[in-house]
Design a protein around this motif. Structure first.
Motif, short mmCIF file in Angstrom:
data_model
loop_
_atom_site.label_atom_id
_atom_site.label_comp_id
_atom_site.label_asym_id
_atom_site.label_seq_id
_atom_site.Cartn_x
_atom_site.Cartn_y
_atom_site.Cartn_z
N UNK A 1 15.83 2.75 -12.71
CA UNK A 1 14.74 2.58 -11.74
C UNK A 1 15.25 2.79 -10.32
N UNK A 2 16.41 2.22 -10.00
CA UNK A 2 16.95 2.34 -8.65
C UNK A 2 17.36 3.77 -8.33
N UNK A 3 17.48 4.60 -9.36
CA UNK A 3 17.74 6.02 -9.10
C UNK A 3 16.63 6.65 -8.28
N UNK A 4 15.44 5.99 -8.26
CA UNK A 4 14.35 6.48 -7.45
C UNK A 4 14.63 6.44 -5.96
N UNK A 5 15.69 5.72 -5.57
CA UNK A 5 16.06 5.68 -4.15
C UNK A 5 16.66 7.01 -3.69
N UNK A 6 17.17 7.78 -4.66
CA UNK A 6 17.78 9.07 -4.29
C UNK A 6 16.69 10.13 -4.20
N UNK A 7 16.56 10.73 -3.04
CA UNK A 7 15.55 11.78 -2.86
C UNK A 7 16.03 12.75 -1.80
N UNK A 8 15.27 13.81 -1.64
CA UNK A 8 15.60 14.79 -0.60
C UNK A 8 15.26 14.26 0.79
N UNK B 1 0.87 -1.18 0.00
CA UNK B 1 0.00 0.00 0.00
C UNK B 1 0.90 1.23 0.00
N UNK B 2 0.84 1.97 -1.09
CA UNK B 2 1.80 3.06 -1.30
C UNK B 2 1.07 4.40 -1.41
N UNK B 3 1.27 5.33 -0.47
CA UNK B 3 0.72 6.69 -0.61
C UNK B 3 1.34 7.37 -1.81
N UNK C 1 4.50 10.46 -7.82
CA UNK C 1 5.30 10.81 -6.64
C UNK C 1 5.03 9.80 -5.54
N UNK C 2 5.99 8.91 -5.31
CA UNK C 2 5.91 7.95 -4.22
C UNK C 2 7.32 7.56 -3.83
N UNK C 3 7.46 6.91 -2.68
CA UNK C 3 8.78 6.67 -2.12
C UNK C 3 9.20 5.22 -2.32
N UNK C 4 10.17 5.03 -3.22
CA UNK C 4 10.66 3.69 -3.55
C UNK C 4 11.26 2.99 -2.33
N UNK C 5 11.98 3.73 -1.51
CA UNK C 5 12.61 3.13 -0.33
C UNK C 5 11.55 2.55 0.61
N UNK C 6 10.45 3.26 0.79
CA UNK C 6 9.37 2.79 1.64
C UNK C 6 8.72 1.53 1.07
N UNK C 7 8.54 1.51 -0.26
CA UNK C 7 7.95 0.34 -0.90
C UNK C 7 8.83 -0.89 -0.73
N UNK C 8 10.14 -0.72 -0.89
CA UNK C 8 11.06 -1.84 -0.70
C UNK C 8 11.00 -2.33 0.74
N UNK C 9 10.87 -1.39 1.68
CA UNK C 9 10.73 -1.78 3.08
C UNK C 9 9.50 -2.64 3.32
N UNK C 10 8.39 -2.28 2.67
CA UNK C 10 7.17 -3.08 2.78
C UNK C 10 7.39 -4.49 2.24
#
Length: 248
Positions: free
Chosen positions: A159-166, A95-97, A119-128
């Motif tokens: 795709x893994x570039x999505x891990x880089x964020x502010x 479940x991804x906000x 706009x969603x957080x890849x790191x959070x999705x991987x954690x799930x």
């Protein structure tokens, strides 16, 4: 066709095609030079062939349900505030906000999506996925060869570039900026401070160099996008899409 209702109807065709796994209809929703940036921060998919590979990698193997909270139309754009439920082929449930911006154009007499920015957080999705036990680990193991097969090594790295964020610092900076910084609407016009007075902010999402935020106020609900500079937390723009600015 360029009415708010027409734009919303064009956008709604996307989750409808996803729900029935209609690949051709989904891909046909995009303009000839259409772009899918999902998630923002990863390498965009440009043109029909790339969008087809995106579908084959991330949509075809899964069941995807859109839980929509709010839609805002401004100009030729629709911003959708939602959460996405993805049931992986192994049964793992994510479940991804999310906030999605659809920019549309008229092409051959039809409304087409020129750009989708999710706009969603890849790191959070991987954690799930990692917390989903054996089903999540199996899904992760299956996704890697799917990525390589459809996207190539360059696509995997993109795709893994999505891990880089502010990240957290960007969200904190966004919260401070929203207290006093000038805000523009989707057309670039300044937004009256009266509109923002008393507004509350929630659902901060950091994707790439952007933080998107759900905004609630007397006007209804909307989404704010804070774009940060490439190498700092200096805001380059703060743009609001709200129900008070429906001008399509």
């Amino acid at each position: 066709m360029r009415t708010a209702e027409g734009l919303l109807a064009a956008v709604q065709c996307s989750p409808e095609a996803v729900a029935i796994h209609d690949r051709t209809t989904w891909v046909d929703l995009y303009a000839r030079e259409g772009v899918v940036n999902d998630p923002v921060g990863s390498k965009p998919h440009r043109g029909r062939e790339a969008i087809e590979r995106f579908y084959d990698t991330f949509i075809a193997p899964n069941t995807i349900n859109f839980h929509i909270e709010n839609d805002v139309v401004s100009g030729m754009s629709v911003v959708r505030d939602l959460s996405l439920e993805t049931i992986m082929s192994t049964g793992a449930v994510l479940n991804v906000p999310m906030h999605i911006r659809y920019d549309l154009v008229e092409e051959d007499g039809e409304l087409k999506i020129s750009r989708l920015a999710a706009h969603w957080e890849l790191r959070s999705m991987i954690g799930q996925l990692l917390r989903a036990g054996s089903r999540g680990l199996t899904a992760s193991a299956k996704l890697t060869p799917q990525l390589i097969g459809n996207q190539g090594i360059g696509g995997v790295l993109g795709f893994m570039g999505g891990l880089r964020s502010v990240g957290k610092r960007g969200k904190e900076a966004a919260a401070e900026l929203l207290k006093s910084s000038p805000v523009t609407d989707a057309s670039g016009q300044p937004v009256s401070p009266d509109l923002l007075r008393g507004a509350t902010y929630r659902k901060f999402i950091a994707a790439g160099r952007t933080v998107s935020v759900t905004m609630d106020g007397s006007f209804g609900s909307g989404v704010v996008f804070i774009e940060f500079a490439p190498t700092s937390l200096v805001a380059e723009s703060i743009t609001v899409f709200s129900t008070s600015h429906r001008d399509a």
